[in-house]
Design a protein around this motif. Structure first.
Motif, PDB file in Angstrom:
ATOM      1  N   ASP A  66       0.681  -1.201  -0.138  1.00 50.62           N
ATOM      2  CA  ASP A  66       0.177   0.017  -0.160  1.00 50.62           C
ATOM      3  C   ASP A  66       0.998   1.151   0.212  1.00 50.62           C
ATOM      4  OD1 ASP A  66      -2.081  -1.621  -0.053  1.00 50.62           O
ATOM      5  OD2 ASP A  66      -2.769  -1.133   2.022  1.00 50.62           O
ATOM      6  N   LEU A 125      -7.186   3.910  -2.723  1.00 53.96           N
ATOM      7  CA  LEU A 125      -6.467   2.871  -3.632  1.00 53.96           C
ATOM      8  C   LEU A 125      -7.655   2.180  -4.419  1.00 53.96           C
ATOM      9  CD1 LEU A 125      -3.787   1.261  -1.483  1.00 53.96           C
ATOM     10  CD2 LEU A 125      -3.588   3.073  -3.195  1.00 53.96           C
ATOM     11  N   SER A 126      -8.833   2.093  -3.731  1.00 49.79           N
ATOM     12  CA  SER A 126      -9.749   1.288  -4.264  1.00 49.79           C
ATOM     13  C   SER A 126     -10.725   2.121  -5.153  1.00 49.79           C
ATOM     14  CB  SER A 126     -10.537   0.077  -3.470  1.00 49.79           C
ATOM     15  OG  SER A 126     -11.087   0.716  -2.550  1.00 49.79           O
ATOM     16  N   GLU A 127     -11.248   3.266  -4.569  1.00 46.89           N
ATOM     17  CA  GLU A 127     -12.204   3.925  -5.215  1.00 46.89           C
ATOM     18  C   GLU A 127     -11.445   5.180  -6.133  1.00 46.89           C
ATOM     19  OE1 GLU A 127     -15.438   3.175  -5.039  1.00 46.89           O
ATOM     20  OE2 GLU A 127     -14.700   1.421  -3.810  1.00 46.89           O
ATOM     21  N   LYS A 136     -20.334   5.162  -0.903  1.00 45.06           N
ATOM     22  CA  LYS A 136     -20.042   4.897  -2.168  1.00 45.06           C
ATOM     23  C   LYS A 136     -21.079   5.707  -3.378  1.00 45.06           C
ATOM     24  CE  LYS A 136     -17.322   0.869  -1.601  1.00 45.06           C
ATOM     25  NZ  LYS A 136     -17.285  -0.312  -1.466  1.00 45.06           N
ATOM     26  N   ARG A 175      -9.422   4.038  -9.023  1.00 45.56           N
ATOM     27  CA  ARG A 175     -10.115   3.542 -10.107  1.00 45.56           C
ATOM     28  C   ARG A 175     -10.599   4.412 -11.175  1.00 45.56           C
ATOM     29  NH1 ARG A 175     -14.517   0.423  -7.533  1.00 45.56           N
ATOM     30  NH2 ARG A 175     -15.633   2.355  -7.423  1.00 45.56           N
ATOM     31  N   THR A 214      -6.453   4.960   2.902  1.00 44.41           N
ATOM     32  CA  THR A 214      -5.698   3.983   2.076  1.00 44.41           C
ATOM     33  C   THR A 214      -6.860   3.301   1.371  1.00 44.41           C
ATOM     34  OG1 THR A 214      -3.998   3.827   3.769  1.00 44.41           O
ATOM     35  CG2 THR A 214      -4.164   2.325   1.766  1.00 44.41           C
ATOM     36  N   ASN A 215      -7.735   2.600   1.928  1.00 43.91           N
ATOM     37  CA  ASN A 215      -8.850   1.794   0.978  1.00 43.91           C
ATOM     38  C   ASN A 215      -9.513   2.552   0.176  1.00 43.91           C
ATOM     39  OD1 ASN A 215      -7.669  -0.373   2.512  1.00 43.91           O
ATOM     40  ND2 ASN A 215      -9.329  -0.430   3.947  1.00 43.91           N
ATOM     41  N   TRP A 216      -9.955   3.698   0.558  1.00 43.77           N
ATOM     42  CA  TRP A 216     -10.861   4.715  -0.216  1.00 43.77           C
ATOM     43  C   TRP A 216     -10.082   5.030  -1.494  1.00 43.77           C
ATOM     44  CZ3 TRP A 216     -15.960   5.873  -0.874  1.00 43.77           C
ATOM     45  CH2 TRP A 216     -16.635   5.020   0.223  1.00 43.77           C
TER      46      TRP A 216
END
Lengths: 97, 473
Positions: free
Chosen positions: B313, B345-347, B385, B350, B341-343
């Motif tokens: 990450d 990297l993944s949202e 989301k 994208r 980090t999650n938001w």
């Protein structure tokens, strides 16, 4: 170092000069005698002397990173033998075989 | 026989100055042909080049960031060759007394750190650009005189993957330093590759070929693999590799020989009489050193330690300086590094490339506020989301969207209890099945309650009430 005919022909090629056989002959002799002069200079011992590329003492001469007005294209382009649509036109360059 | 490649890389990086290296013409990319030219960069007789101080500073920054030794005195020379894009008939370039040498960078290959040494960094001016027509060629001199640094590695690279990793790291450092934008399509980051092969175990290098004209990392890797295959084939057939310059053809996925003109390699270098030697005194170097930013590798180490991120990450978040800054701004607001980090990297990634995050309609402030809304339980992760999508479209603050659309999470126990009871009554048949042993129906009930609440019910509370009611029923 001796100047040979081959070297003059090589230099002519690098400099994009067309030389007649008579010119090659003449330049070979002239350049060779010129080199003779350097031979004479080479006899001096300069091992402990820095080469003088510039006569002034080394100081930085800078300009600040500022944009200044460029040429007007109408002034620049006519300087060249050929132009087309703002580009300088040259004989086709073949890059690769 | 087994062979290994020996690879050296040369990177030409355009320095991000406003004006050219020896004159005041602009360096902007989108100009009309030959619009950015003057007597100096078109090689008119009698004009004098004057060195751009910022270009030197940028070059020194890169030298420092790659642990190079900086020479107090370096010298520009004239490199002679004839080509229509070189108006003076020579290129001004550092020659035998370079700006900096003996540096190194570190790359990470499969979790292993490998050091790649740099031979030198030197400064030079770019040439113009030729466009080839059917009968003529056309020259645009806007690029002529653009400041470049050439970064030359030692032949330490041993695979196409290492070459890719090396180039990405060099590009990352340049971008972190903000001395080069690294744009390969516009030609501000270009590379040439020297490849040779040798039997594994042999000490001496094989005969190398230089591959030019490669404008993407993927093509560099492909060109190296192609060259390895070609050279091994030549050697296996008993022939010798010819030292030559080859071009990469990305349409055919192969390299091909440029007509080799041995004589043209005689560049007749001599010291540029129009420029003084460049003197870089230690105090100037110190001054520049103080302005160096934290680089990606340092930032990565700090992120792992400070925010307890995984190495993976952390390396994703630090691949681009502006992305790392974005992350830190979000964390500053929400105080939850893992969630941020999650938001991101993944949202966020994208929707945007790492280099575009900076200019996304969702500001770090807004994303941070969105995460705060989740943490406070104002909205559920699922609603978040939806809000994120709206933020993307409108650039509005999350609170405004939540309020306008009435998305506030229902955490009122009376309301949730009522919804749960309603669903269990309606789905009597399934409730019986549930009690008969079909435990996975629990998720179905959750879904039904959420649907009834238009997604707004607090999922944790829904779970809790469902468990309680199903047990009691």
């Amino acid at each position: 170092m001796h100047i040979t005919k081959q070297l003059v022909e090589h230099l002519a090629k690098l400099s994009l000069l067309e030389l007649s056989p008579e010119e090659v002959e003449r330049y070979t002799q002239e350049l060779d005698s010129l080199m003779g002069y350097f031979e004479k200079l080479n006899r001096l011992d300069t091992a402990h002397i820095d080469p003088t590329f510039h006569v002034e003492p080394p100081t930085n001469v800078f300009r600040e990173d500022e944009v200044r007005e460029s040429f007007k294209r109408e002034d620049l382009l006519p300087v060249f033998p050929a132009q087309e649509d703002g580009a300088i036109k040259v004989p086709k360059i073949i890059e690769a075989s | 026989m087994n062979y290994e490649p020996v690879i050296g890389l040369e990177v030409h990086a355009q320095l991000k100055t406003q004006s050219k290296i020896f004159c005041g013409c602009s360096t902007k990319f989108d100009a009309k042909e030959n619009e950015l030219t003057c007597p100096v960069c078109t090689g008119m007789p009698g004009c004098l080049p004057v060195l751009n101080k910022r270009a030197v500073e940028f070059a020194i920054k890169m030298a420092l960031a790659t642990q190079c030794r900086i020479n107090e005195k370096s010298l520009f020379a004239r490199k002679h060759y004839f080509y229509p894009d070189l108006p003076k008939g020579y290129q001004i370039s550092h020659y035998d007394k370079h700006l900096a040498q003996k540096g190194h960078i570190e790359i990470s290959i499969g979790g292993q750190i490998k050091k790649i040494r740099l031979h030198r960094i030197h400064m030079e001016e770019d040439a113009g650009k030729n466009i080839h027509g059917t009968f003529s060629s056309y020259v645009n001199l806007n690029r002529a005189g653009i400041p470049l640094i050439e970064i030359v590695s030692e032949p330490d690279v041993r695979s196409s993957q290492e070459a890719g990793a090396y180039l990405r790291e060099i590009r990352s450092i340049l971008r972190y330093l903000e001395v080069c934008d690294g744009n390969m399509e516009e030609g501000s980051f270009r590379c040439d590759v020297n490849v040779s092969v040798r039997p594994v175990g042999q000490k001496e290098f094989g005969i190398r070929c230089e591959v030019k004209n490669i404008n993407s990392f993927r093509f560099v890797e492909k060109a190296i693999e192609y060259e390895m295959g070609r050279q091994i084939e030549v050697l296996e057939s008993g022939a010798k590799v010819i030292q030559e310059t080859r071009l990469w053809d990305s349409d055919q996925n192969k390299t091909f020989s440029m007509r080799s003109k041995e004589e043209a390699h005689d560049y007749r270098y001599f010291p540029e009489p129009d420029l003084h030697p460049l003197i870089v005194e230690p105090h100037w170097v110190e001054e520049i050193k103080r302005t160096l930013p934290e680089l990606s590798s340092e930032k990565k180490t700090r992120f792992i330690k400070m925010y307890q991120l995984s190495e993976y990450d952390a390396s994703l978040l630090t691949q681009e300086k502006s992305l790392a800054q974005y992350f830190e701004s979000v964390v500053e607001i929400c105080k939850e590094p893992k969630l941020a980090t999650n938001w991101i990297l993944s949202e966020l990634l994208r929707e945007f490339g790492p280099e575009q995050v900076e200019s996304s309609p969702i500001t770090p402030q807004h994303l941070g506020e969105l995460l705060v809304l989740i943490m406070k339980g104002t909205i559920s992760g699922k609603i978040a989301k939806h809000v994120f999508e709206k933020m993307l479209q409108t650039g509005q603050a999350p609170q405004a969207i939540v309020q306008k659309e009435g998305l506030v999470q229902v955490s009122d126990s009376t309301q949730i209890e009522a919804l749960v009871e309603e669903v269990l009554k309606e789905q009597k048949v399934f409730v019986d099945k549930y009690h008969a042993g079909q435990a996975k129906l629990f998720g179905f009930f959750v879904g039904e309650v959420m649907k009834k609440s238009h997604g707004k019910a607090n999922p944790a509370m829904v779970n809790e009430f469902l468990k309680k009611k199903l047990k009691g029923a």
